[in-house]
Scaffold this motif. Structure first.
Motif, PDB file in Angstrom:
ATOM      1  N   HIS A  48      -0.238   7.803  -4.815  1.00 31.84           N
ATOM      2  CA  HIS A  48       0.693   7.210  -3.855  1.00 31.84           C
ATOM      3  C   HIS A  48       0.071   7.199  -2.464  1.00 31.84           C
ATOM      4  O   HIS A  48      -0.553   8.182  -2.054  1.00 31.84           O
ATOM      5  N   TYR A  49       0.288   6.101  -1.756  1.00 35.57           N
ATOM      6  CA  TYR A  49      -0.150   5.968  -0.371  1.00 35.57           C
ATOM      7  C   TYR A  49       1.093   5.690   0.459  1.00 35.57           C
ATOM      8  O   TYR A  49       1.812   4.719   0.211  1.00 35.57           O
ATOM      9  N   TYR A  50       1.357   6.550   1.444  1.00 35.61           N
ATOM     10  CA  TYR A  50       2.547   6.439   2.289  1.00 35.61           C
ATOM     11  C   TYR A  50       2.156   5.882   3.643  1.00 35.61           C
ATOM     12  O   TYR A  50       1.233   6.392   4.291  1.00 35.61           O
ATOM     13  N   ALA A  51       2.848   4.836   4.060  1.00 40.60           N
ATOM     14  CA  ALA A  51       2.509   4.158   5.309  1.00 40.60           C
ATOM     15  C   ALA A  51       3.753   3.935   6.154  1.00 40.60           C
ATOM     16  O   ALA A  51       4.848   3.728   5.625  1.00 40.60           O
ATOM     17  N   ALA A  52       3.565   3.979   7.451  1.00 43.44           N
ATOM     18  CA  ALA A  52       4.621   3.646   8.401  1.00 43.44           C
ATOM     19  C   ALA A  52       4.235   2.320   9.056  1.00 43.44           C
ATOM     20  O   ALA A  52       3.134   2.171   9.568  1.00 43.44           O
ATOM     21  N   LEU A  53       5.145   1.363   8.975  1.00 43.43           N
ATOM     22  CA  LEU A  53       4.884   0.038   9.536  1.00 43.43           C
ATOM     23  C   LEU A  53       5.711  -0.170  10.792  1.00 43.43           C
ATOM     24  O   LEU A  53       6.799   0.378  10.930  1.00 43.43           O
ATOM     25  N   ARG A  63      -1.442  -4.307   6.715  1.00 48.69           N
ATOM     26  CA  ARG A  63      -1.014  -5.150   5.588  1.00 48.69           C
ATOM     27  C   ARG A  63      -2.134  -5.442   4.589  1.00 48.69           C
ATOM     28  O   ARG A  63      -1.939  -5.280   3.390  1.00 48.69           O
ATOM     29  N   PRO A  64      -3.348  -5.848   5.002  1.00 49.78           N
ATOM     30  CA  PRO A  64      -4.405  -6.118   4.007  1.00 49.78           C
ATOM     31  C   PRO A  64      -4.756  -4.880   3.178  1.00 49.78           C
ATOM     32  O   PRO A  64      -4.940  -4.973   1.970  1.00 49.78           O
ATOM     33  N   LEU A  65      -4.836  -3.721   3.822  1.00 52.24           N
ATOM     34  CA  LEU A  65      -5.130  -2.483   3.090  1.00 52.24           C
ATOM     35  C   LEU A  65      -4.014  -2.170   2.100  1.00 52.24           C
ATOM     36  O   LEU A  65      -4.274  -1.875   0.933  1.00 52.24           O
ATOM     37  N   LEU A  66      -2.775  -2.254   2.542  1.00 51.59           N
ATOM     38  CA  LEU A  66      -1.643  -1.925   1.664  1.00 51.59           C
ATOM     39  C   LEU A  66      -1.562  -2.887   0.481  1.00 51.59           C
ATOM     40  O   LEU A  66      -1.284  -2.463  -0.650  1.00 51.59           O
ATOM     41  N   ASP A  67      -1.826  -4.156   0.728  1.00 55.90           N
ATOM     42  CA  ASP A  67      -1.838  -5.130  -0.375  1.00 55.90           C
ATOM     43  C   ASP A  67      -2.939  -4.795  -1.371  1.00 55.90           C
ATOM     44  O   ASP A  67      -2.722  -4.800  -2.579  1.00 55.90           O
ATOM     45  N   GLY A  73      -4.313   0.209  -8.249  1.00 56.52           N
ATOM     46  CA  GLY A  73      -4.046   1.539  -8.786  1.00 56.52           C
ATOM     47  C   GLY A  73      -3.212   2.475  -7.944  1.00 56.52           C
ATOM     48  O   GLY A  73      -2.918   3.584  -8.374  1.00 56.52           O
ATOM     49  N   PHE A  74      -2.824   2.068  -6.753  1.00 53.25           N
ATOM     50  CA  PHE A  74      -1.989   2.913  -5.901  1.00 53.25           C
ATOM     51  C   PHE A  74      -0.570   2.361  -5.843  1.00 53.25           C
ATOM     52  O   PHE A  74      -0.371   1.151  -5.851  1.00 53.25           O
ATOM     53  N   SER A  75       0.388   3.265  -5.759  1.00 48.53           N
ATOM     54  CA  SER A  75       1.756   2.880  -5.416  1.00 48.53           C
ATOM     55  C   SER A  75       1.862   3.037  -3.910  1.00 48.53           C
ATOM     56  O   SER A  75       1.571   4.113  -3.384  1.00 48.53           O
ATOM     57  N   VAL A  76       2.243   1.976  -3.239  1.00 45.11           N
ATOM     58  CA  VAL A  76       2.358   2.014  -1.783  1.00 45.11           C
ATOM     59  C   VAL A  76       3.825   2.187  -1.425  1.00 45.11           C
ATOM     60  O   VAL A  76       4.677   1.415  -1.859  1.00 45.11           O
ATOM     61  N   ILE A  77       4.096   3.213  -0.653  1.00 45.45           N
ATOM     62  CA  ILE A  77       5.440   3.488  -0.171  1.00 45.45           C
ATOM     63  C   ILE A  77       5.393   3.304   1.333  1.00 45.45           C
ATOM     64  O   ILE A  77       4.736   4.074   2.041  1.00 45.45           O
ATOM     65  N   SER A  78       6.025   2.245   1.809  1.00 44.78           N
ATOM     66  CA  SER A  78       5.994   1.983   3.248  1.00 44.78           C
ATOM     67  C   SER A  78       7.409   2.040   3.796  1.00 44.78           C
ATOM     68  O   SER A  78       8.374   1.744   3.095  1.00 44.78           O
ATOM     69  N   ARG A  79       7.477   2.445   5.009  1.00 41.46           N
ATOM     70  CA  ARG A  79       8.754   2.583   5.683  1.00 41.46           C
ATOM     71  C   ARG A  79       8.601   1.955   7.066  1.00 41.46           C
ATOM     72  O   ARG A  79       7.582   2.130   7.719  1.00 41.46           O
TER      73      ARG A  79
END
Length: 192
Positions: A48-53, A63-67, A73-79
């Motif tokens: 999991h990769y957690y990001a704050a936008l 955005r390009p990294l998260l996409d 292979g990663f689940s992206v959890i953004s808030r």
């Protein structure tokens, strides 16, 4: 003959914390190599990769990294962070990461947290109370990015800078093309 059962792993990346550490170390992380490293160490159940936008998601440089992460292979959890200060971003991410970790803790043997924040000390204690091992990945070689109490609470600590040869993106050398399709001549003084 007994067969060893691979350890079940989960990687939980506090995006802003890892980004600060990598920037301080001047480390360009190759996330594909990072994922492969942990897949070789056990059975990777979750990454999991957690990001704050920022509230204006269209302007996010992340955005390009998260996409890419979400397709590889990663689940992206953004808030969406209403408060873009370090504390505001950290709080939003810490809650999501802690809840997710506790929800999957019955299926994971070893958690690998990429963070340096002391906000995660209660989470580490809770996971360890469930007989789970926890590794913290951060750095001591740059500005203070790792809380000493967090390092003490963890079962293991991995120095991010030591992982450079494994997860660092190889620098691409630009090849110089000869002008007019010819190789440049070597100066006579260098030929002798």
């Amino acid at each position: 003959m007994a067969h060893s059962i691979p350890e079940r792993l989960a990687i939980l990346i506090d995006g802003p914390s890892l980004e600060r550490a990598a920037k301080a170390l001047k480390l360009d992380i190759d996330y594909k190599r990072l994922l492969a490293m942990f897949q070789q160490r056990g059975y990777l159940v979750r990454a999991h990769y957690y990001a704050a936008l920022s509230p204006d998601r269209s302007q996010s440089t992340l955005r390009p990294l998260l996409d890419w992460l979400s397709y590889n292979g990663f689940s992206v959890i953004s808030r969406i962070a209403k408060d873009l200060t370090t504390a505001g971003c950290q709080g939003a991410i810490a809650v999501d990461l802690a809840v997710d970790a506790m929800q999957i803790s019955d299926r994971i043997d070893h958690f690998v947290l990429f963070t340096g924040s002391s906000d995660y000390i209660p989470l580490l204690a809770a996971l360890q109370g469930r007989a789970r091992r926890v590794t913290i990945v951060s750095t001591l070689r740059a500005e203070p990015l790792l809380a000493d109490d967090l390092r003490r609470q963890a079962d293991y600590f991995l120095e991010l800078d030591d992982l450079r040869p494994i997860i660092g993106r190889e620098e691409r050398r630009e090849e110089r093309r000869p002008m007019n399709g010819r190789r440049p001549e070597m100066p006579e003084s260098a030929a002798n």
